[in-house]
Motif scaffolding. Structure first.
Motif, mmCIF file in Angstrom:
data_model
loop_
_atom_site.group_PDB
_atom_site.id
_atom_site.type_symbol
_atom_site.label_atom_id
_atom_site.label_comp_id
_atom_site.label_asym_id
_atom_site.label_seq_id
_atom_site.Cartn_x
_atom_site.Cartn_y
_atom_site.Cartn_z
ATOM 1 N N GLY A 221 0.817 -1.212 0.000
ATOM 2 C CA GLY A 221 0.000 0.000 0.000
ATOM 3 C C GLY A 221 0.846 1.255 0.000
ATOM 4 O O GLY A 221 0.554 2.223 -0.717
ATOM 5 N N ASP A 222 1.910 1.248 0.807
ATOM 6 C CA ASP A 222 2.805 2.406 0.843
ATOM 7 C C ASP A 222 3.468 2.645 -0.512
ATOM 8 O O ASP A 222 3.575 3.787 -0.969
ATOM 9 C CB ASP A 222 3.883 2.226 1.915
ATOM 10 C CG ASP A 222 3.343 2.272 3.330
ATOM 11 O OD1 ASP A 222 2.187 2.713 3.533
ATOM 12 O OD2 ASP A 222 4.077 1.863 4.255
ATOM 13 N N ALA A 223 3.914 1.572 -1.159
ATOM 14 C CA ALA A 223 4.563 1.704 -2.469
ATOM 15 C C ALA A 223 3.582 2.234 -3.508
ATOM 16 O O ALA A 223 3.941 3.085 -4.338
ATOM 17 C CB ALA A 223 5.140 0.359 -2.906
ATOM 18 N N ILE A 224 2.349 1.760 -3.468
ATOM 19 C CA ILE A 224 1.336 2.241 -4.409
ATOM 20 C C ILE A 224 1.024 3.709 -4.138
ATOM 21 O O ILE A 224 0.929 4.514 -5.072
ATOM 22 C CB ILE A 224 0.067 1.366 -4.325
ATOM 23 C CG1 ILE A 224 0.362 -0.037 -4.862
ATOM 24 C CG2 ILE A 224 -1.090 2.001 -5.089
ATOM 25 C CD1 ILE A 224 -0.727 -1.061 -4.575
ATOM 26 N N GLU A 225 0.901 4.086 -2.870
ATOM 27 C CA GLU A 225 0.633 5.488 -2.524
ATOM 28 C C GLU A 225 1.773 6.397 -2.986
ATOM 29 O O GLU A 225 1.526 7.503 -3.488
ATOM 30 C CB GLU A 225 0.426 5.635 -1.025
ATOM 31 C CG GLU A 225 -0.895 5.085 -0.546
ATOM 32 C CD GLU A 225 -1.063 5.169 0.962
ATOM 33 O OE1 GLU A 225 -0.148 5.679 1.654
ATOM 34 O OE2 GLU A 225 -2.113 4.725 1.451
ATOM 35 N N ARG A 226 3.026 5.949 -2.833
ATOM 36 C CA ARG A 226 4.169 6.758 -3.288
ATOM 37 C C ARG A 226 4.118 6.948 -4.807
ATOM 38 O O ARG A 226 4.403 8.025 -5.316
ATOM 39 C CB ARG A 226 5.490 6.122 -2.875
ATOM 40 C CG ARG A 226 5.860 6.370 -1.434
ATOM 41 C CD ARG A 226 7.309 5.980 -1.128
ATOM 42 N NE ARG A 226 7.596 4.584 -1.410
ATOM 43 C CZ ARG A 226 7.353 3.581 -0.576
ATOM 44 N NH1 ARG A 226 6.816 3.816 0.605
ATOM 45 N NH2 ARG A 226 7.655 2.350 -0.910
ATOM 46 N N ALA A 227 3.740 5.895 -5.525
ATOM 47 C CA ALA A 227 3.633 5.999 -6.986
ATOM 48 C C ALA A 227 2.555 7.013 -7.361
ATOM 49 O O ALA A 227 2.776 7.885 -8.213
ATOM 50 C CB ALA A 227 3.330 4.633 -7.595
ATOM 51 N N PHE A 228 1.392 6.931 -6.725
ATOM 52 C CA PHE A 228 0.317 7.888 -7.013
ATOM 53 C C PHE A 228 0.758 9.305 -6.673
ATOM 54 O O PHE A 228 0.487 10.242 -7.427
ATOM 55 C CB PHE A 228 -0.949 7.531 -6.245
ATOM 56 C CG PHE A 228 -1.672 6.310 -6.753
ATOM 57 C CD1 PHE A 228 -1.436 5.778 -8.009
ATOM 58 C CD2 PHE A 228 -2.608 5.684 -5.961
ATOM 59 C CE1 PHE A 228 -2.111 4.664 -8.472
ATOM 60 C CE2 PHE A 228 -3.304 4.558 -6.404
ATOM 61 C CZ PHE A 228 -3.057 4.056 -7.667
ATOM 62 N N ALA A 229 1.442 9.479 -5.544
ATOM 63 C CA ALA A 229 1.907 10.808 -5.142
ATOM 64 C C ALA A 229 2.919 11.373 -6.137
ATOM 65 O O ALA A 229 3.025 12.588 -6.294
ATOM 66 C CB ALA A 229 2.527 10.747 -3.742
ATOM 67 N N ILE B 214 2.054 8.982 -10.897
ATOM 68 C CA ILE B 214 1.922 7.775 -11.713
ATOM 69 C C ILE B 214 0.504 7.249 -11.540
ATOM 70 O O ILE B 214 0.088 6.940 -10.425
ATOM 71 C CB ILE B 214 2.955 6.717 -11.290
ATOM 72 C CG1 ILE B 214 4.366 7.271 -11.501
ATOM 73 C CG2 ILE B 214 2.740 5.415 -12.045
ATOM 74 C CD1 ILE B 214 5.455 6.454 -10.843
ATOM 75 N N HIS B 215 -0.216 7.148 -12.642
ATOM 76 C CA HIS B 215 -1.608 6.719 -12.566
ATOM 77 C C HIS B 215 -1.957 5.656 -13.603
ATOM 78 O O HIS B 215 -3.125 5.328 -13.774
ATOM 79 C CB HIS B 215 -2.549 7.922 -12.730
ATOM 80 C CG HIS B 215 -2.350 8.948 -11.671
ATOM 81 N ND1 HIS B 215 -2.770 8.784 -10.376
ATOM 82 C CD2 HIS B 215 -1.728 10.154 -11.708
ATOM 83 C CE1 HIS B 215 -2.449 9.843 -9.657
ATOM 84 N NE2 HIS B 215 -1.809 10.689 -10.448
ATOM 85 N N ASP B 216 -0.957 5.128 -14.307
ATOM 86 C CA ASP B 216 -1.226 4.083 -15.291
ATOM 87 C C ASP B 216 -0.567 2.787 -14.818
ATOM 88 O O ASP B 216 0.397 2.809 -14.050
ATOM 89 C CB ASP B 216 -0.692 4.480 -16.672
ATOM 90 C CG ASP B 216 0.807 4.686 -16.658
ATOM 91 O OD1 ASP B 216 1.520 3.922 -17.327
ATOM 92 O OD2 ASP B 216 1.283 5.607 -15.957
ATOM 93 N N LEU B 217 -1.104 1.668 -15.249
ATOM 94 C CA LEU B 217 -0.615 0.370 -14.785
ATOM 95 C C LEU B 217 0.839 0.116 -15.151
ATOM 96 O O LEU B 217 1.606 -0.324 -14.287
ATOM 97 C CB LEU B 217 -1.533 -0.757 -15.292
ATOM 98 C CG LEU B 217 -1.223 -2.155 -14.771
ATOM 99 C CD1 LEU B 217 -1.180 -2.200 -13.243
ATOM 100 C CD2 LEU B 217 -2.245 -3.137 -15.317
ATOM 101 N N PRO B 218 1.273 0.389 -16.371
ATOM 102 C CA PRO B 218 2.693 0.168 -16.677
ATOM 103 C C PRO B 218 3.615 0.996 -15.773
ATOM 104 O O PRO B 218 4.643 0.503 -15.298
ATOM 105 C CB PRO B 218 2.823 0.581 -18.143
ATOM 106 C CG PRO B 218 1.449 0.395 -18.708
ATOM 107 C CD PRO B 218 0.517 0.768 -17.585
ATOM 108 N N GLY B 219 3.240 2.242 -15.520
ATOM 109 C CA GLY B 219 4.035 3.085 -14.638
ATOM 110 C C GLY B 219 4.034 2.575 -13.209
ATOM 111 O O GLY B 219 5.064 2.608 -12.517
#
Length: 73
Positions: A25-33, A36-41
């Motif tokens: 969850g933390d890694a996904i939140e960092r990506a969104f922050a 990054i909002h696409d699956l490949p990214g």
């Protein structure tokens, strides 16, 4: 209006999250922050985060889909 009618953040939780789930969850939140909002990214960000997939292999779109589906079950 009574606020107790609204879903509480952990109301649907059956158990506390595991350490792995927290880290994912933390890694996904960092990506969104990071915008990054696409699956490949997102997959690239997970691979760069140091968090291994459950199989220990590099994250792929398919592994991500399977893992999120399993966690949602």
């Amino acid at each position: 209006m009574s606020l107790d009618r609204y879903l509480q953040p952990h109301q649907a939780r059956r158990r506390a999250p595991t350490t792995y789930e927290d880290l994912l969850g933390d890694a996904i939140e960092r990506a969104f922050a990071a915008g990054i909002h696409d699956l490949p990214g997102l997959v690239r960000a997970l691979n760069g985060s140091g968090l291994a997939s459950p199989s220990g292999k590099a994250w792929t779109e398919e592994i991500y889909r399977q893992e999120i589906a399993a966690l949602a079950a």
